[in-house]
Design a protein around this motif. Structure first.
Motif, mmCIF file in Angstrom:
data_model
loop_
_atom_site.group_PDB
_atom_site.id
_atom_site.type_symbol
_atom_site.label_atom_id
_atom_site.label_comp_id
_atom_site.label_asym_id
_atom_site.label_seq_id
_atom_site.Cartn_x
_atom_site.Cartn_y
_atom_site.Cartn_z
ATOM 1 N N ALA A 83 -20.367 -12.231 15.891
ATOM 2 C CA ALA A 83 -21.060 -13.509 16.059
ATOM 3 C C ALA A 83 -20.723 -14.136 17.410
ATOM 4 O O ALA A 83 -19.664 -13.884 17.994
ATOM 5 N N ALA A 84 -21.631 -14.976 17.897
ATOM 6 C CA ALA A 84 -21.432 -15.677 19.176
ATOM 7 C C ALA A 84 -20.569 -16.908 18.937
ATOM 8 O O ALA A 84 -21.067 -18.024 18.779
ATOM 9 N N LEU A 85 -19.260 -16.708 18.904
ATOM 10 C CA LEU A 85 -18.304 -17.773 18.623
ATOM 11 C C LEU A 85 -17.385 -17.987 19.818
ATOM 12 O O LEU A 85 -17.119 -17.048 20.582
ATOM 13 N N ALA A 86 -16.892 -19.201 19.969
ATOM 14 C CA ALA A 86 -15.871 -19.463 20.985
ATOM 15 C C ALA A 86 -14.634 -18.630 20.663
ATOM 16 O O ALA A 86 -14.297 -18.451 19.474
ATOM 17 N N PRO A 87 -13.962 -18.080 21.674
ATOM 18 C CA PRO A 87 -12.805 -17.208 21.400
ATOM 19 C C PRO A 87 -11.766 -17.839 20.491
ATOM 20 O O PRO A 87 -11.257 -17.180 19.575
ATOM 21 N N ALA A 88 -11.427 -19.116 20.711
ATOM 22 C CA ALA A 88 -10.404 -19.756 19.878
ATOM 23 C C ALA A 88 -10.853 -19.867 18.429
ATOM 24 O O ALA A 88 -10.052 -19.706 17.504
ATOM 25 N N VAL A 89 -12.145 -20.123 18.216
ATOM 26 C CA VAL A 89 -12.669 -20.231 16.847
ATOM 27 C C VAL A 89 -12.684 -18.869 16.180
ATOM 28 O O VAL A 89 -12.295 -18.718 15.024
ATOM 29 N N ARG A 90 -13.133 -17.842 16.910
ATOM 30 C CA ARG A 90 -13.162 -16.492 16.334
ATOM 31 C C ARG A 90 -11.749 -16.033 15.968
ATOM 32 O O ARG A 90 -11.522 -15.553 14.855
ATOM 33 N N GLU A 91 -10.813 -16.194 16.894
ATOM 34 C CA GLU A 91 -9.458 -15.706 16.635
ATOM 35 C C GLU A 91 -8.808 -16.475 15.495
ATOM 36 O O GLU A 91 -8.109 -15.902 14.653
ATOM 37 N N ALA A 95 -7.712 -14.863 11.856
ATOM 38 C CA ALA A 95 -6.339 -14.985 11.354
ATOM 39 C C ALA A 95 -6.326 -15.541 9.933
ATOM 40 O O ALA A 95 -5.553 -15.086 9.079
ATOM 41 N N VAL A 96 -7.203 -16.522 9.648
ATOM 42 C CA VAL A 96 -7.242 -17.112 8.305
ATOM 43 C C VAL A 96 -7.714 -16.088 7.282
ATOM 44 O O VAL A 96 -7.105 -15.915 6.213
ATOM 45 N N PHE A 97 -8.799 -15.384 7.578
ATOM 46 C CA PHE A 97 -9.328 -14.424 6.615
ATOM 47 C C PHE A 97 -8.400 -13.223 6.447
ATOM 48 O O PHE A 97 -8.312 -12.647 5.358
ATOM 49 N N GLU A 98 -7.696 -12.846 7.507
ATOM 50 C CA GLU A 98 -6.721 -11.762 7.348
ATOM 51 C C GLU A 98 -5.610 -12.188 6.391
ATOM 52 O O GLU A 98 -5.191 -11.412 5.530
ATOM 53 N N ARG A 317 27.081 -30.177 17.382
ATOM 54 C CA ARG A 317 26.633 -30.973 18.521
ATOM 55 C C ARG A 317 25.116 -31.128 18.447
ATOM 56 O O ARG A 317 24.402 -30.173 18.119
ATOM 57 N N VAL A 318 24.611 -32.322 18.758
ATOM 58 C CA VAL A 318 23.166 -32.574 18.768
ATOM 59 C C VAL A 318 22.819 -33.225 20.092
ATOM 60 O O VAL A 318 23.412 -34.234 20.471
ATOM 61 N N GLN A 319 21.880 -32.638 20.816
ATOM 62 C CA GLN A 319 21.488 -33.191 22.101
ATOM 63 C C GLN A 319 19.979 -33.045 22.292
ATOM 64 O O GLN A 319 19.376 -32.082 21.810
ATOM 65 N N PRO A 320 19.341 -34.005 22.970
ATOM 66 C CA PRO A 320 17.897 -33.907 23.223
ATOM 67 C C PRO A 320 17.597 -32.851 24.278
ATOM 68 O O PRO A 320 18.364 -32.651 25.223
ATOM 69 N N VAL A 321 16.491 -32.159 24.093
ATOM 70 C CA VAL A 321 16.045 -31.151 25.059
ATOM 71 C C VAL A 321 14.532 -31.296 25.230
ATOM 72 O O VAL A 321 13.859 -31.905 24.409
ATOM 73 N N GLN A 322 14.017 -30.729 26.304
ATOM 74 C CA GLN A 322 12.584 -30.687 26.517
ATOM 75 C C GLN A 322 12.110 -29.249 26.469
ATOM 76 O O GLN A 322 12.809 -28.332 26.899
ATOM 77 N N LYS A 323 10.907 -29.076 25.924
ATOM 78 C CA LYS A 323 10.359 -27.745 25.735
ATOM 79 C C LYS A 323 8.977 -27.669 26.369
ATOM 80 O O LYS A 323 8.161 -28.577 26.195
ATOM 81 N N VAL A 324 8.732 -26.612 27.108
ATOM 82 C CA VAL A 324 7.411 -26.335 27.663
ATOM 83 C C VAL A 324 6.838 -25.158 26.890
ATOM 84 O O VAL A 324 7.420 -24.065 26.893
ATOM 85 N N ALA A 325 5.724 -25.374 26.183
ATOM 86 C CA ALA A 325 5.136 -24.331 25.347
ATOM 87 C C ALA A 325 3.749 -23.971 25.854
ATOM 88 O O ALA A 325 2.922 -24.852 26.115
ATOM 89 N N LEU A 326 3.486 -22.690 26.020
ATOM 90 C CA LEU A 326 2.164 -22.231 26.409
ATOM 91 C C LEU A 326 1.219 -22.293 25.218
ATOM 92 O O LEU A 326 1.645 -22.241 24.060
ATOM 93 N N ASP A 327 -0.082 -22.408 25.498
ATOM 94 C CA ASP A 327 -1.083 -22.316 24.438
ATOM 95 C C ASP A 327 -1.056 -20.908 23.880
ATOM 96 O O ASP A 327 -1.078 -19.915 24.634
ATOM 97 N N ARG A 328 -1.039 -20.816 22.533
ATOM 98 C CA ARG A 328 -0.956 -19.505 21.892
ATOM 99 C C ARG A 328 -2.030 -19.348 20.837
ATOM 100 O O ARG A 328 -2.330 -20.294 20.107
ATOM 101 N N THR A 329 -2.615 -18.175 20.757
ATOM 102 C CA THR A 329 -3.584 -17.861 19.723
ATOM 103 C C THR A 329 -3.232 -16.510 19.112
ATOM 104 O O THR A 329 -2.550 -15.684 19.724
ATOM 105 N N GLN A 330 -3.720 -16.306 17.890
ATOM 106 C CA GLN A 330 -3.480 -15.053 17.181
ATOM 107 C C GLN A 330 -4.753 -14.215 17.194
ATOM 108 O O GLN A 330 -5.866 -14.743 17.100
ATOM 109 N N ALA A 331 -4.610 -12.923 17.306
ATOM 110 C CA ALA A 331 -5.739 -12.004 17.256
ATOM 111 C C ALA A 331 -5.274 -10.718 16.581
ATOM 112 O O ALA A 331 -4.116 -10.610 16.142
ATOM 113 N N GLN A 332 -6.173 -9.761 16.468
ATOM 114 C CA GLN A 332 -5.833 -8.462 15.899
ATOM 115 C C GLN A 332 -6.465 -7.367 16.749
ATOM 116 O O GLN A 332 -7.507 -7.572 17.364
#
Length: 393
Positions: A83-91, A95-98, A317-332
């Motif tokens: 189907a003609a779907l946006a990549p993020a929607v298709r992936e 993932a949900v149906f799998e 010990r507990v200390q604040p940190v900052q995290k940089v996360a890339l956009d991630r998607t699942q595929a098969q």
């Protein structure tokens, strides 16, 4: 930075999640467009105002013609792939149906590819999954969190006879997530709803610290007397600084090393974003480990309780940190006649990293009776062909 939180005290289903998205401001056309792109019988979405225990909500109806088609996971995969779907929607939909197919396969003790069941092939399930995935893609959330899921209790009659509630597939889908029966003696979380949550929710927590911007309420079809039958979607900005998290650390020198894998698993189940061990040498030459745990502020109490309960620590010990996360998607990708999950990481829209799910590789190697390294090599090559890294400009 925009985050979302789902209130699942009344459970979850595809239509309730659709309603919450529309009520929060997502245009219904955004949800309907990917459904219309499928080469199946015409399926339409309509909305109506609803009330549950006096609370206003939006209910989304999926209108599909009668169909006796029972599609397999392979059939659905082909539909979504072509189907003609946006990549993020298709992936996301794949993932949900799998997840649905694998869960039903485990419940019925058959391979996922051989599963024939109504939920995966139903047109309304296709509409629910594509609409919800498209709706959250439209919101572009940096993080989606959720409360524990109410699953219901009792029993119901299904296609194979009487089944207990919570349904076996629902429990399989929500492994590792916090769940409760809830006050309603009926099914309150459907397999489709559970699969969507399993793929989309990144952290299970109470309402996180946030500045609320919008709230959407999606109504279910029933109106039980015990509580309002709605899913609430709360959208806003985090009250803490963007990217902030917490790092917990403790040095342990007297724990049986065989216990550590279980400790790490329990920490992740309690809401930790990550957990790991580092071998160290303490004073007087004592070998030990540093346990490090990353978590969001909302998960701090639960994570601390697990550390105290499962290790021999007397403090941390507990200390604040900052995290940089890339956009991630699942595929098969298809590998040697089987399927292997792939994680695709993007930066500024470019594919920068592609990795295969090692557990899928190991399971396929066992099934084919091949060395894991051979299947890993084939899976990595297939993933790199399907998702080539994009050169920088």
């Amino acid at each position: 930075m925009t985050i979302g939180w789902l209130d699942l005290a009344a459970g979850a289903s595809g239509d309730m999640l659709l309603g919450a998205l529309v009520d929060a401001g997502v245009p219904v056309d955004v949800l309907a467009a990917p459904v219309a792109a499928l080469p199946v019988e015409p399926v339409t979405l309509t909305t109506e105002a609803a009330t549950r225990h006096g609370l206003g909500a939006t209910r989304v109806h999926v209108h599909a013609p009668p169909s006796d088609v029972h599609r397999t996971w392979a059939d659905v995969r082909a539909l979504l792939t072509d189907a003609a779907l946006a990549p993020a929607v298709r992936e996301g939909a794949l993932a949900v149906f799998e997840r649905l197919a694998v869960a039903e396969g485990r419940v019925h003790r058959v391979p996922a590819e051989e599963v024939h069941f109504h939920e995966v092939g139903a047109l309304d399930a296709l509409a629910d999954v594509l609409g919800v995935v498209a709706g959250f893609a439209h919101l572009g959330l940096d993080r989606l969190t959720a409360s524990p899921v109410a699953l219901g209790s009792g029993s119901a009659r299904g296609a194979h006879g009487v089944v207990p509630i919570p349904g076996p597939a629902v429990l399989e889908l929500l492994r590792g997530a916090p769940v409760v029966a809830g006050p309603v003696p009926a099914e309150t979380c459907t397999p489709t709803g559970a699969a969507l949550l399993a793929v989309l929710v990144q952290e299970w927590t109470t309402l996180p610290a946030m500045r609320v911007q919008r709230v959407g309420s999606g109504a279910g079809g029933r109106d039980p007397e015990q509580l309002p039958n709605v899913v609430r979607l709360v959208l806003g900005e985090p009250a803490d600084q963007p990217g902030d998290g917490l790092l917990l650390e403790t040095n342990v020198d007297d724990l049986d090393p065989r216990l550590w894998p279980g400790v790490l698993a329990e920490l992740l189940a309690a809401g930790a974003s990550d957990a790991w061990l580092t071998p160290i040498l303490m004073k007087k030459g004592r070998p030990a480990h540093t346990l490090s745990v990353l978590c969001r502020p909302g998960a701090l109490v639960a994570v601390q309780e697990v550390v105290v309960a499962t290790t021999s620590t007397i403090g941390m010990r507990v200390q604040p940190v900052q995290k940089v996360a890339l956009d991630r998607t699942q595929a098969q990708v298809e590998v040697l006649g089987g399927q292997v999950g792939v994680k695709v990481a993007r930066s500024a829209g470019r594919v920068v990293n592609v990795s295969v799910e090692f557990e899928d590789v190991a399971a396929l190697a066992q099934q084919l009776q091949l060395p894991v390294k051979e299947v890993l090599r084939a899976a990595t090559a297939a993933a790199e062909r399907a998702h080539p890294v994009t050169p920088a400009d």
